[in-house]
Design an enzyme around this catalytic site. Structure first.
Site, PDB file in Angstrom:
ATOM      1  N   CYS A 162       0.832  -1.194   0.000  1.00  0.00           N
ATOM      2  CA  CYS A 162       0.000   0.000   0.000  1.00  0.00           C
ATOM      3  C   CYS A 162       0.878   1.261   0.000  1.00  0.00           C
ATOM      4  O   CYS A 162       1.474   1.591  -1.003  1.00  0.00           O
ATOM      5  CB  CYS A 162      -0.976  -0.037   1.167  1.00  0.00           C
ATOM      6  N   HIS A 192      -3.284  -5.520   1.254  1.00  0.00           N
ATOM      7  CA  HIS A 192      -2.505  -5.739   2.479  1.00  0.00           C
ATOM      8  C   HIS A 192      -2.405  -7.220   2.829  1.00  0.00           C
ATOM      9  O   HIS A 192      -3.229  -7.740   3.602  1.00  0.00           O
ATOM     10  CB  HIS A 192      -3.164  -5.007   3.647  1.00  0.00           C
ATOM     11  N   GLU A 209      -0.523  -8.633   4.916  1.00  0.00           N
ATOM     12  CA  GLU A 209      -0.270  -8.839   6.343  1.00  0.00           C
ATOM     13  C   GLU A 209      -1.565  -8.916   7.150  1.00  0.00           C
ATOM     14  O   GLU A 209      -1.546  -9.293   8.332  1.00  0.00           O
ATOM     15  CB  GLU A 209       0.646  -7.737   6.892  1.00  0.00           C
TER      16      GLU A 209
END
Length: 234
Positions: A87, A196, A198
């Site tokens: 991002c 994202h 994660e």
């Protein structure tokens, strides 16, 4: 010995701790790196996390791209070290000219947050090696400036050289040209994407799947893949 993966914290980073947790879950050692330092502490790979570095002043990622730590990151990336930009980290990679093109305000002028389907276009990088080419995955997305742009010559080169790592599937959430969600460099060690990964690494906290709510783990493979690549280098 487990690989050591650095996570850079800029003023305004929001997802640095999430990236560190993903790295730990993948079996590597996360190492905190500070934006004002000139020391990578001997890490084997680097993650530039999401957030709003330096408040997104000028352009998202523009100030972070010239921060002291990025001098070291650029040198390491050019020498072949795996670098993942997530991002805002993708925006930093573009502003630092480690990846081509630019990222602008979403086409609808609104911040978008959704579980986003992606098509894996390139699985020959340090960060995508655990995916199958053409595989559809689901990764959370949250951005206001995720519209990928590039001139026609650059777009043709990205297509022709297989440098598009991910495309949006089903919905293009931000108006990115050619549905581009993520890129890789020619060497395959630098990858940037707007979604994202994660946030899709742990049961109970990822996207919904047909099997169960919040059970999506597609993001974990970004990190486990990199760990395997790094282990082969030892």
């Amino acid at each position: 010995m487990a690989p050591r993966i650095g996570v850079v914290t800029f003023p305004g980073s929001l997802d640095d701790r999430d990236a560190q947790r993903a790295i730990r879950l993948a079996g590597a050692e996360p190492v905190a790196l500070w934006h004002a330092a000139h020391d990578l502490h001997g890490v084997d790979a680097i993650v530039l996390p999401g957030g709003f570095s330096y408040g997104d002043y000028l352009r998202p990622g523009a100030i972070a791209a010239i921060s002291p730590i990025m001098t070291e990151v650029i040198t390491a990336a050019n020498a072949g070290m795996p670098v993942l930009g997530i991002c805002n980290g993708f925006q930093v990679l573009v502003e630092a000219h480690l990846l081509p093109g630019g990222l602008i305000r979403n086409a609808n002028q609104q911040f978008v947050r959704r579980d986003q389907r992606l098509i894996v276009e390139n699985n020959r990088t340090a960060w995508t090696s655990e995916f199958a080419e053409g595989e559809e995955i689901v990764i959370p997305l949250k951005n206001g400036d995720g519209g990928y742009i590039a001139n026609n010559e650059t777009l043709k080169r990205l297509e022709g050289e297989g440098l598009i790592a991910f495309r949006y599937s089903g919905v293009n959430p931000n108006g990115s040209l050619a549905d581009i969600a993520g890129l890789t460099n020619e060497r395959g060690n630098v990858v940037g994407l707007m979604p994202h990964p994660e946030h899709a690494v742990e049961p109970g906290f990822g996207p919904d799947t047909p099997q169960a709510m919040r059970s999506g783990l597609d993001g974990l493979r970004f990190f486990t893949g990199a760990v395997k690549v790094l282990a082969q280098r030892v």
